[in-house]
Design a protein around this motif. Sequence first.
Motif, PDB file in Angstrom:
ATOM      1  N   GLY A 145     -49.536  -4.599  78.597  1.00 39.43           N
ATOM      2  CA  GLY A 145     -50.331  -3.385  78.443  1.00 39.43           C
ATOM      3  C   GLY A 145     -50.826  -3.227  77.010  1.00 39.43           C
ATOM      4  N   GLY A 146     -51.056  -1.998  76.611  1.00 36.39           N
ATOM      5  CA  GLY A 146     -51.473  -1.717  75.249  1.00 36.39           C
ATOM      6  C   GLY A 146     -52.878  -1.159  75.119  1.00 36.39           C
ATOM      7  N   LEU A 147     -53.683  -1.255  76.195  1.00 31.96           N
ATOM      8  CA  LEU A 147     -55.050  -0.726  76.097  1.00 31.96           C
ATOM      9  C   LEU A 147     -55.059   0.787  75.894  1.00 31.96           C
ATOM     10  N   SER A 148     -54.088   1.499  76.464  1.00 31.35           N
ATOM     11  CA  SER A 148     -54.042   2.957  76.276  1.00 31.35           C
ATOM     12  C   SER A 148     -53.741   3.294  74.814  1.00 31.35           C
ATOM     13  N   HIS A 149     -52.945   2.453  74.151  1.00 32.80           N
ATOM     14  CA  HIS A 149     -52.675   2.660  72.727  1.00 32.80           C
ATOM     15  C   HIS A 149     -53.943   2.427  71.902  1.00 32.80           C
ATOM     16  N   LEU A 150     -54.721   1.436  72.289  1.00 35.98           N
ATOM     17  CA  LEU A 150     -55.983   1.166  71.604  1.00 35.98           C
ATOM     18  C   LEU A 150     -56.950   2.327  71.810  1.00 35.98           C
ATOM     19  N   ASP A 151     -56.964   2.889  73.018  1.00 31.10           N
ATOM     20  CA  ASP A 151     -57.786   4.071  73.287  1.00 31.10           C
ATOM     21  C   ASP A 151     -57.349   5.252  72.425  1.00 31.10           C
ATOM     22  N   LEU A 152     -56.034   5.419  72.259  1.00 36.09           N
ATOM     23  CA  LEU A 152     -55.521   6.499  71.407  1.00 36.09           C
ATOM     24  C   LEU A 152     -55.964   6.292  69.965  1.00 36.09           C
ATOM     25  N   ALA A 153     -55.896   5.059  69.480  1.00 39.56           N
ATOM     26  CA  ALA A 153     -56.345   4.771  68.110  1.00 39.56           C
ATOM     27  C   ALA A 153     -57.822   5.127  67.948  1.00 39.56           C
ATOM     28  N   GLN A 154     -58.636   4.789  68.931  1.00 47.21           N
ATOM     29  CA  GLN A 154     -60.058   5.100  68.852  1.00 47.21           C
ATOM     30  C   GLN A 154     -60.296   6.606  68.850  1.00 47.21           C
ATOM     31  N   SER A 155     -59.547   7.345  69.664  1.00 51.50           N
ATOM     32  CA  SER A 155     -59.737   8.801  69.683  1.00 51.50           C
ATOM     33  C   SER A 155     -59.251   9.443  68.381  1.00 51.50           C
ATOM     34  N   LEU A 156     -58.193   8.889  67.777  1.00 52.38           N
ATOM     35  CA  LEU A 156     -57.739   9.403  66.476  1.00 52.38           C
ATOM     36  C   LEU A 156     -58.786   9.148  65.397  1.00 52.38           C
ATOM     37  N   CYS A 157     -59.467   8.012  65.488  1.00 52.15           N
ATOM     38  CA  CYS A 157     -60.534   7.694  64.540  1.00 52.15           C
ATOM     39  C   CYS A 157     -61.691   8.670  64.698  1.00 52.15           C
ATOM     40  N   GLU A 158     -62.068   8.931  65.940  1.00 56.34           N
ATOM     41  CA  GLU A 158     -63.189   9.851  66.205  1.00 56.34           C
ATOM     42  C   GLU A 158     -62.837  11.288  65.851  1.00 56.34           C
ATOM     43  N   ASP A 159     -61.555  11.642  65.947  1.00 55.90           N
ATOM     44  CA  ASP A 159     -61.098  12.999  65.656  1.00 55.90           C
ATOM     45  C   ASP A 159     -61.171  13.305  64.163  1.00 55.90           C
ATOM     46  N   GLY A 160     -60.824  12.323  63.319  1.00 54.25           N
ATOM     47  CA  GLY A 160     -60.959  12.487  61.878  1.00 54.25           C
ATOM     48  C   GLY A 160     -59.869  13.262  61.180  1.00 54.25           C
ATOM     49  N   ARG A 161     -58.797  13.617  61.886  1.00 49.96           N
ATOM     50  CA  ARG A 161     -57.707  14.364  61.237  1.00 49.96           C
ATOM     51  C   ARG A 161     -56.826  13.445  60.405  1.00 49.96           C
ATOM     52  N   GLU A 162     -56.125  14.038  59.440  1.00 49.41           N
ATOM     53  CA  GLU A 162     -55.175  13.288  58.637  1.00 49.41           C
ATOM     54  C   GLU A 162     -53.970  12.924  59.502  1.00 49.41           C
ATOM     55  N   LEU A 163     -53.464  11.720  59.303  1.00 48.89           N
ATOM     56  CA  LEU A 163     -52.311  11.237  60.053  1.00 48.89           C
ATOM     57  C   LEU A 163     -51.166  10.950  59.075  1.00 48.89           C
ATOM     58  N   PHE A 164     -49.980  11.384  59.440  1.00 49.84           N
ATOM     59  CA  PHE A 164     -48.793  11.076  58.658  1.00 49.84           C
ATOM     60  C   PHE A 164     -48.384   9.645  58.977  1.00 49.84           C
ATOM     61  N   VAL A 165     -48.229   8.803  57.958  1.00 53.80           N
ATOM     62  CA  VAL A 165     -47.927   7.388  58.169  1.00 53.80           C
ATOM     63  C   VAL A 165     -46.551   7.067  57.603  1.00 53.80           C
ATOM     64  N   MET A 166     -45.751   6.411  58.463  1.00 49.45           N
ATOM     65  CA  MET A 166     -44.403   6.013  58.062  1.00 49.45           C
ATOM     66  C   MET A 166     -44.181   4.571  58.505  1.00 49.45           C
ATOM     67  N   ARG A 167     -43.541   3.806  57.631  1.00 50.43           N
ATOM     68  CA  ARG A 167     -43.199   2.421  57.941  1.00 50.43           C
ATOM     69  C   ARG A 167     -41.885   2.402  58.721  1.00 50.43           C
ATOM     70  N   GLY A 168     -41.648   1.333  59.463  1.00 50.77           N
ATOM     71  CA  GLY A 168     -40.478   1.234  60.327  1.00 50.77           C
ATOM     72  C   GLY A 168     -39.143   1.313  59.632  1.00 50.77           C
ATOM     73  N   ASP A 169     -39.090   0.994  58.348  1.00 53.20           N
ATOM     74  CA  ASP A 169     -37.824   1.095  57.609  1.00 53.20           C
ATOM     75  C   ASP A 169     -37.570   2.508  57.094  1.00 53.20           C
ATOM     76  N   GLY A 170     -38.442   3.459  57.476  1.00 53.23           N
ATOM     77  CA  GLY A 170     -38.275   4.857  57.086  1.00 53.23           C
ATOM     78  C   GLY A 170     -39.051   5.252  55.850  1.00 53.23           C
ATOM     79  N   ARG A 171     -39.728   4.308  55.207  1.00 51.39           N
ATOM     80  CA  ARG A 171     -40.494   4.647  54.004  1.00 51.39           C
ATOM     81  C   ARG A 171     -41.740   5.436  54.387  1.00 51.39           C
ATOM     82  N   VAL A 172     -41.889   6.584  53.777  1.00 54.71           N
ATOM     83  CA  VAL A 172     -43.055   7.439  54.005  1.00 54.71           C
ATOM     84  C   VAL A 172     -44.191   6.929  53.130  1.00 54.71           C
ATOM     85  N   LEU A 173     -45.329   6.615  53.760  1.00 59.88           N
ATOM     86  CA  LEU A 173     -46.492   6.146  53.012  1.00 59.88           C
ATOM     87  C   LEU A 173     -47.456   7.278  52.685  1.00 59.88           C
ATOM     88  N   GLY A 174     -47.338   8.396  53.379  1.00 55.83           N
ATOM     89  CA  GLY A 174     -48.181   9.556  53.093  1.00 55.83           C
ATOM     90  C   GLY A 174     -49.175   9.841  54.200  1.00 55.83           C
TER      91      GLY A 174
END
Length: 143
Positions: A62-91
Amino acid sequence: MLYQLGPLTLDTFPFSADGVEREIEADFARHDVMNRRRPHEFEGAGDETLDISGSILPFHTGGLSHLDLAQSLCEDGRELFVMRGDGRVLGWYVLKKVGERHRDIGPGGVGFVVGHRLGLERAEDPGEAAGAGLVATLLSLFG
């Protein structure tokens, strides 16, 4: 979890990441002076970009629904909180572009392997209004 981009989780499957590039810049002003090189006057943090690439196997994991979500987040334009898997907050980042490349096209025009690229750029902290959404996103990781 490898990366968390707001509500979008990148993990080993179904929506994976196998490459990450991050660039951080600083801004400087330069002024002409007599008999010297032009000095660098630090003005603050410059642009910061984060590029994440990976592949999905839509007919197997699978994974196409995740790609669709990424596209909708891009079109939405809101800020996203980004965190790496080891717990490091990137901002906070905005998702500026989403690319996909289908290989070995199968039934319905979908590739058996779909490569994806997510292009993010650092954003300012959106403030207290984003706090509730951030808490909900973090709690969903444990649910």
